[in-house]
Design an enzyme around this catalytic site. Structure first.
Site, PDB file in Angstrom:
ATOM      1  N   THR B 324      -4.742   3.670  -6.911  1.00  0.00           N
ATOM      2  CA  THR B 324      -3.767   3.453  -5.991  1.00  0.00           C
ATOM      3  C   THR B 324      -2.346   3.529  -6.760  1.00  0.00           C
ATOM      4  O   THR B 324      -1.420   4.154  -6.417  1.00  0.00           O
ATOM      5  CB  THR B 324      -4.033   2.180  -5.210  1.00  0.00           C
ATOM      6  OG1 THR B 324      -4.949   2.181  -4.451  1.00  0.00           O
ATOM      7  CG2 THR B 324      -2.713   1.996  -4.328  1.00  0.00           C
ATOM      8  N   GLY B 325      -2.284   2.773  -7.899  1.00  0.00           N
ATOM      9  CA  GLY B 325      -1.140   2.737  -8.676  1.00  0.00           C
ATOM     10  C   GLY B 325      -1.031   3.875  -9.068  1.00  0.00           C
ATOM     11  O   GLY B 325       0.514   4.551  -9.090  1.00  0.00           O
ATOM     12  N   TRP B 327      -1.398   6.901  -8.042  1.00  0.00           N
ATOM     13  CA  TRP B 327      -1.263   7.809  -6.790  1.00  0.00           C
ATOM     14  C   TRP B 327       0.291   7.836  -6.639  1.00  0.00           C
ATOM     15  O   TRP B 327       0.919   8.759  -6.188  1.00  0.00           O
ATOM     16  CB  TRP B 327      -1.967   7.355  -5.464  1.00  0.00           C
ATOM     17  CG  TRP B 327      -1.592   8.309  -4.317  1.00  0.00           C
ATOM     18  CD1 TRP B 327      -2.108   9.459  -4.095  1.00  0.00           C
ATOM     19  CD2 TRP B 327      -0.430   7.969  -3.474  1.00  0.00           C
ATOM     20  NE1 TRP B 327      -1.620  10.016  -2.892  1.00  0.00           N
ATOM     21  CE2 TRP B 327      -0.386   9.175  -2.614  1.00  0.00           C
ATOM     22  CE3 TRP B 327       0.641   7.102  -3.268  1.00  0.00           C
ATOM     23  CZ2 TRP B 327       0.350   8.991  -1.229  1.00  0.00           C
ATOM     24  CZ3 TRP B 327       1.263   7.012  -2.208  1.00  0.00           C
ATOM     25  CH2 TRP B 327       1.416   8.037  -1.377  1.00  0.00           C
ATOM     26  N   HIS B 328       1.019   6.551  -6.698  1.00  0.00           N
ATOM     27  CA  HIS B 328       2.315   6.201  -6.532  1.00  0.00           C
ATOM     28  C   HIS B 328       3.230   7.052  -7.537  1.00  0.00           C
ATOM     29  O   HIS B 328       4.338   7.289  -7.279  1.00  0.00           O
ATOM     30  CB  HIS B 328       2.591   4.917  -6.466  1.00  0.00           C
ATOM     31  CG  HIS B 328       2.088   3.976  -5.089  1.00  0.00           C
ATOM     32  ND1 HIS B 328       0.865   3.568  -4.898  1.00  0.00           N
ATOM     33  CD2 HIS B 328       2.746   3.803  -4.049  1.00  0.00           C
ATOM     34  CE1 HIS B 328       1.072   3.314  -3.688  1.00  0.00           C
ATOM     35  NE2 HIS B 328       1.994   3.290  -3.288  1.00  0.00           N
ATOM     36  N   GLY B 329       2.482   7.246  -8.696  1.00  0.00           N
ATOM     37  CA  GLY B 329       3.418   8.050  -9.663  1.00  0.00           C
ATOM     38  C   GLY B 329       2.809   8.063 -11.054  1.00  0.00           C
ATOM     39  O   GLY B 329       2.140   7.147 -11.395  1.00  0.00           O
TER      40      GLY B 329
END
Lengths: 391, 472
Positions: B324-325, B327-329
């Protein structure tokens, strides 16, 4: 946990009958506004120039294959539509009013003070940048030890009109900043402008409300202080102040978009027995006045002094003095130099931001006897054009 | 193109609405025509910001459309091996494209740092929305392989699903199975159109009036630098950022859902007042819900979810939250941000559940919101070291308590911060409860158009750009 109450559920409608009707009314109003904005923007005639923003507005974008693939067409369209948006100036003005109403006191690097006073956000002291400038300055005084060298750094309005600053506005102690610069200089007579300005009776008259420059009142105080240091007789020549415009709205008004006040610009009159000739070296232009009246019709009315900033301006006078002064300066000097004219045979004005050669040339060519640096603290602390101007 | 631009509002949107309702709804009443108009609009919308990468999106659409059909067919012919092979190929393709464009620079940088090899970074700009549309495509492929859905037989419908402009560049991540029916048949009516318009105006207001103004406060704090920051400054800054990112992101979701409503679509909700959460678990049930539900359905549950032994569940949670982390960048900040939440959630689940339940509600809320704000520091700081010194400043490490800059930005933005804080709570539902039905609707019928005018004011004033050659 799973109890549903009206405080949760972000978007469930807890509405009753007729709800749809009002929802429709508001949606219809929005769609109407949307189409009207579109229609009026496209029906309206394109404006070429914005007086408030002092720039040419974007015009219709050019459509071509390359402008599409590199995205220029899209960027230009975005700029065009927002520049030509219907009621643009009124919308911007509304925004500024909202911001100020909600308590905002800093817009675009401008502090919004009391009684319509605007302030330029002060520069911070950057050790390495200042060192570079000082090295060049000290190099000049070391190389030309026989020339009398003076430095006059003027404080900015945040240091002087402290009563009208917005509450808690983060300012710099410019007296301290200037003192630090002075302590690093060798071979210079450092002229303290801060103290006499701080002691002035009406500090609010020393700077324009809407512009970052100092006024004729401040210039007069600085002039007397400089004369003292340079052993000139300030009382030998009387001059009068002449108001040339009272609707000056300067850089701070433009930056912030707050045009609620106007300033008056005064220019000094020259003693009648003094004649002089002004040569703009790079422009190859000569005239008999340091004032450019045509600038009073434009936005940047402070340019009435010298017509703005130029690399090199030489003023030759019929003064009985045999001193040749070189002023290395920013725009604060533009309103000061007219007062110095009667005291010198020649004054060479150099603005390092526009003058790209080294300073030795001029010093030697003009046989300079006095050097005076005139800067305001903000510009001086940010300057990168002085360093390296000595060969 | 972005929703909060003059181009979108006065050219793209009016034309799209007019064409859609004139030709799609009024004249032909045909879903094919409607979909066609929306597809063209969506492609123009995407190409406006990415005139080159639109080709990438089209390749992705074609590849996934055909491989999807093949997966479906193999499954129906009971050719499991082939279905599996195609499925793996599709996953590799989609993750590969995303990885290549989003993560290759990060990977090369780190390889260079570790090994000292001088591999030149590719420095490819990230295609807008690729993280969102790739995840949408993956939901289609995975559900297809699992037999939850049938393949989309119409290319037009599939292309529209991937490229649909309202949620294309910032979500919500709409799963194919949730929207499959609407791609084939949907009915536009006045009520959903009106709701959509009003919702859009709310989202636009969140973005333009609140997020952008709060964002500029945080930007000025960041500009000042963490080195000479007071505690007060650090807190004002992070409070503004906390509000900014919520209004920015949820505003975008509101606009997407509203636009969807205008064209007869019904998208899933993405936010549910995250800042009133009473625990981190609660926060993630309310923040970017479409992303968490995507990871739950397509990563966490396939890994075994929480139906395994505790160590395995912990591992599953860590995997999901690192992803998830990430995915953000593509940076260590985001990885750490994901890990941070993974650890907090594991702690809440296994160690602190009892303790948290015993705490008084205000304390639970304060602890939660502070944890979230610390998370936003990791999320927003340009580097890890800057994040740590910022967090240090928040808790008074080696900084003064307050300074004039902190006081200045606090008091000159106080009204804005208060308005923002109120708007981050369910005040809308609360007021509609107080005013009872019709009266509230009447008020909103005036407030919404006024908000729209304010949006225009804020949008245009952002382009105010005085030329100051005479600044010297």
């Amino acid at each position: 946990m799973k109890k549903t109450n009206i405080y949760e559920n972000e978007n469930k409608n807890v509405m009753k009958p007729n709800h749809n009707l009002y929802e429709f009314i508001s949606a219809a109003a929005v769609i109407f506004l949307l189409f009207m904005a579109s229609l009026l923007t496209f029906a309206g005639k394109d404006r070429e120039y914005s007086e408030n923003e002092n720039r040419t507005l974007a015009s219709k974008p050019v459509f071509s294959f390359t402008s599409i693939t590199d995205g220029k067409f899209m960027d230009d369209t975005d700029a065009y539509l927002s520049d030509q948006f219907v009621f643009r100036d009124a919308l911007v003005k509304t925004r500024t009013n909202i911001d100020v109403f909600l308590g905002k006191r800093e817009i675009n690097g401008v502090y919004i003070g009391k009684k319509h006073y605007l302030f330029e956000e002060p520069s911070v002291y950057n050790e390495t940048r200042v060192r570079k400038t000082i090295n060049t300055m000290n190099g000049i005084s070391a190389k030309y030890g026989e020339i009398r060298s003076y430095v006059a750094l003027a404080p900015n309005s945040t240091e002087i009109i402290t009563d009208y600053l917005p509450a808690n506005a983060p300012v710099q102690n410019q007296t301290e900043q200037i003192g630090k610069v002075y302590s690093l200089l060798n071979g210079y007579t450092c002229i303290d402008i801060c103290t006499p300005l701080k002691n002035a009776e009406n500090p609010e008259d020393l700077y324009y409300k809407t512009d970052h420059h100092w006024t004729a009142d401040a210039v007069d105080i600085a002039y007397r202080r400089i004369c003292e240091s340079m052993q000139l007789d300030a009382n030998a020549y009387q001059y009068n102040k002449l108001a040339v415009t009272n609707d000056f709205q300067g850089t701070l008004a433009s930056s912030s978009g707050i045009f609620s006040a106007s300033d008056t610009i005064y220019v000094p009159t020259c003693p009648s027995d003094i004649m002089y000739r002004v040569s703009y070296v790079n422009e190859g232009k000569t005239c008999t006045t340091v004032f450019d009246q045509s600038k009073l019709q434009e936005k940047s009315k402070y340019d009435v002094f010298f017509g703005g900033n130029f690399a090199q301006v030489i003023i030759e006078t019929n003064s009985s003095s045999d001193r040749v002064l070189m002023v290395i300066k920013d725009s604060y000097a533009n309103s000061l130099i007219p007062l110095l004219i009667p005291h010198f045979k020649t004054i060479v004005v150099v603005d390092p931001r526009y003058y790209s050669d080294n300073l030795n040339q001029i010093i030697e060519r003009e046989e300079v006897t006095d050097i005076l640096w005139v800067y305001n603290a903000n510009t001086f602390l940010n300057d990168t054009s002085i360093s390296g101007k000595l060969s | 193109m972005v929703f909060s631009s003059a181009t979108f509002l006065i050219v793209f949107l009016p034309i799209t609405i007019a064409l859609y309702y004139l030709f799609g709804v009024a004249i032909t009443k045909s879903t094919v025509v409607k979909n066609f108009i929306l597809l063209i609009a969506s492609l123009v919308f995407y190409a406006w910001g990415e005139p080159v990468y639109i080709i990438l999106m089209m390749i992705s659409i074609c590849f996934n459309f055909f491989i999807g059909k093949d997966i479906d067919q193999s499954k129906r012919m009971n050719n499991r091996a082939k279905a599996k092979m195609l499925f793996i190929a599709a996953i590799i393709f989609n993750i590969g494209v995303l990885g290549f464009f989003k993560y290759s620079n990060f990977l090369i940088d780190n390889i260079t740092n570790i090994t000292g090899l001088g591999i030149r970074p590719l420095n490819l700009p990230l295609p807008v929305g690729i993280s969102f549309y790739t995840f949408q495509i993956l939901s289609y492929i995975i559900d297809l392989y699992n037999g939850n859905i049938r393949a989309q037989r119409r290319f037009l419908s599939f292309a529209l699903y991937v490229s649909l402009f309202p949620q294309l560049i910032a979500g919500p991540i709409v799963k194919y199975k949730d929207i499959a029916d609407q791609l084939v048949y949907r009915k536009e009516d006045l009520s959903s159109f009106s709701k959509g318009v009003n919702r859009f105006v709310f989202g636009l207001s969140k973005k333009l009036i609140l997020a952008n103004t709060l964002g500029s406060v945080y930007a000025s704090v960041q500009e000042a630098g963490a080195d000479n920051m007071s505690m007060l400054t650090a807190w004002v800054g992070i409070i503004c950022y906390t509000l900014q990112i919520y209004f920015d992101f949820s505003g975008y979701s509101d606009m997407a859902i509203g636009l969807g409503g205008m064209f007869g679509f019904n998208f899933c909700e993405n936010f549910n007042y995250p800042y009133i959460a009473m625990s981190i678990t609660d926060f993630w049930r309310r923040w970017h819900m479409s992303l968490s539900s995507w990871f739950r359905d397509y990563v966490y549950i396939p890994l075994g979810g929480n139906r395994c032994k505790v160590p395995r569940v912990i591992l599953n949670l860590l995997i999901v939250w690192l992803l998830t982390g990430f995915w953000h960048g593509a940076s260590w900040n985001f990885l750490l941000w994901g890990l941070y939440y993974g650890i907090l959630l594991i702690l809440e689940k296994y160690l602190l559940a009892g303790l948290i339940n015993k705490m008084p509600k205000p304390l639970r809320w304060i602890i939660t919101i502070i944890c979230v704000m610390v998370g936003w520091v990791l999320f927003s700081a340009p580097s890890l070291s800057e994040a740590f010194s910022y967090i240090g400043a928040m808790f008074g490490y080696a900084v003064s308590f307050a300074d004039s800059f902190g006081a200045f930005i606090l008091f000159t933005n106080l009204v804005l911060i208060i308005i923002g804080s109120i708007c981050a709570t369910p005040v809308y539902a609360f007021l509609s409860g107080i005013f009872k039905g019709e009266k509230f609707s009447k008020i909103m019928a005036v407030v919404t158009p006024v908000l729209f005018i304010l949006c225009i004011v804020f949008m245009i004033s952002e382009t105010y750009n005085p030329f100051l050659y005479f600044r010297f």
